[in-house]
Design an enzyme around this catalytic site. Structure first.
Site, PDB file in Angstrom:
ATOM      1  N   CYS A   1     -19.772  -3.271  35.150  1.00 61.79           N
ATOM      2  CA  CYS A   1     -19.622  -4.664  35.583  1.00 61.79           C
ATOM      3  C   CYS A   1     -18.478  -4.848  36.575  1.00 61.79           C
ATOM      4  O   CYS A   1     -18.285  -5.944  37.098  1.00 61.79           O
ATOM      5  CB  CYS A   1     -19.445  -5.574  34.382  1.00 61.79           C
TER       6      CYS A   1
ATOM      7  N   HIS B   1     -16.935 -11.708  37.502  1.00 61.38           N
ATOM      8  CA  HIS B   1     -18.128 -11.151  36.870  1.00 61.38           C
ATOM      9  C   HIS B   1     -18.629 -12.138  35.820  1.00 61.38           C
ATOM     10  O   HIS B   1     -17.846 -12.663  35.018  1.00 61.38           O
ATOM     11  CB  HIS B   1     -17.777  -9.805  36.229  1.00 61.38           C
TER      12      HIS B   1
ATOM     13  N   ASN C   1     -25.797 -12.061  32.087  1.00 59.49           N
ATOM     14  CA  ASN C   1     -24.866 -11.039  32.568  1.00 59.49           C
ATOM     15  C   ASN C   1     -25.663  -9.917  33.229  1.00 59.49           C
ATOM     16  O   ASN C   1     -26.394  -9.191  32.553  1.00 59.49           O
ATOM     17  CB  ASN C   1     -24.070 -10.520  31.365  1.00 59.49           C
TER      18      ASN C   1
END
Ligand code: COA
Length: 326
Positions: free
Chosen positions: A114, A252, A282
């Site tokens: 990520c 993020h 996500n």
């Protein structure tokens, strides 16, 4: 100092929308619980004929076509991902022929989970700044994930969070203040599903046992709220900027609560934080690229805007950098 200038963006989202209510039909969870803990309302999953490589290609093509840059000017193709169609060939290398790009430039994937956006953009910047090929001053940098294929259907702590999608940028260099903060801390040794880390994915073994993402949610949460303020402060200060100089903070998109925590802890204006986790979930290495593409589509980015990108993820890794919009 060479800074990063984003010229254009591209977006590719898979066709299937999975709502929290859809998940509640197959496991013990509910919309209110997921929204309260994560801020996520729905996410996209790939459907028939869709894959990580296809999404990456679509996003990169869109960014490239919008850029007005000729294929001869492209000096580098990079993809941030942990979930391409194959371990090898890389997602990036598979773009050469479909996009009719030059054969004599590097194509590579980067896996920083990520934190992938900041890692990929920083390495693209460093490569372009080395000026090995002055006729080719542009890079196509894409983030893609197809995490739905890595989710254990029986693990409701991961399958409520992650989603699929791709975003891309065409970038080049300009004179200006720049900084990045990249790092990793592997000593966070929590035994989580085999690998010693708070988020992990094992390579499938010889018996072809399915490989799933494992996560210690609480540990990741604690890490995120510690590392994001550090990353953001470090990068802004190293670039010789102040928080007021930043037009947008693009973190993020792991969890709305993490972003809210950063806003509160750093006393930064909430309206400067773009957040799309409610409808995208996500998407790991793709998330910041998807934010950039959505923001461009919505007319939120203006020429000369200074953008602070910051991510954290498996490793545990962190990465942030400051870039400018064309
Ligand atoms: N639906 C309903 N209940 C759930 C659930 C779900 N999807 N998942 C877990 N629960 C239950 C648990 O079983 C537990 O029940 P119990 O108290 O009876 O034992 C309770 O909810 C609390 O579980 P817990 O794991 O302590 O929840 P949490 O508040 O830590 O939230 C996360 C879990 C995963 C949402 C949270 O830890 C988080 O967001 N962490 C960060 C993850 C992240 O950002 N990952 C990406 C990094 S790139």
């Amino acid at each position: 100092m060479y800074s990063v200038k984003i010229i254009s963006t591209g977006l590719a989202l898979p066709s299937r929308t999975i709502t929290n209510d859809d998940l509640a039909k197959v496991e013990e969870t509910d919309d209110a619980w997921i929204r309260k803990r994560t801020g996520i309302g729905e996410r996209r999953f790939t459907g028939d004929g869709e894959s990580a490589n296809q999404l990456a290609l679509d996003a990169a093509r869109s960014a490239f076509e919008k850029s007005g840059v000729s294929k001869e000017q492209i000096g580098l193709v990079m993809v941030a991902t942990l979930s391409g169609n194959y371990s090898t060939p890389s997602v990036a290398s598979q773009m050469q022929e479909p996009l009719s790009l030059p054969k004599d430039i590097p194509y590579l994937d980067v896996n920083a989970a990520c934190s992938g956006a900041a890692y990929a953009i920083e390495f693209a910047r460093s490569y372009l700044a080395a000026n090995l090929n002055p006729q080719k001053p542009y890079a196509i940098v894409t983030g893609v994930e197809e995490l739905s294929k890595l989710l254990d259907p029986s693990d409701r702590t991961t399958n409520i969070i992650f989603g699929d999608g791709a975003g891309a940028v065409v970038m080049t260099l300009e004179e200006g203040s720049y900084a990045s903060t990249l790092g990793a801390e592997s000593s966070l040794a929590i035994n989580c599903g085999g690998a010693k880390n708070s988020i992990s994915l094992n390579t499938p073994d010889a018996s072809h046992t399915p490989s799933y993402i494992r996560m210690d949610g609480k540990e990741v949460f604690r890490f995120a709220v510690r590392i994001l303020p550090y990353c953001i402060s470090e990068t802004v200060s190293k670039a010789g900027l102040t928080f007021e100089d930043i037009d947008w903070f693009i973190c993020h998109q792991a969890n709305k609560r993490i972003i809210d925590h950063v806003v509160r802890a750093m006393k930064l204006p909430k309206e400067k934080f773009y957040c799309n986790v409610d409808h995208i979930g996500n998407t790991s290495g793709a998330s910041i690229f998807i934010c950039l593409a959505e923001m461009e589509e919505q007319g939120l980015l203006h020429s000369g805007d200074t953008l602070l990108l910051a991510g954290f993820g498996s490793g545990l890794t962190w990465g942030s950098c400051v870039v400018r919009y064309r």
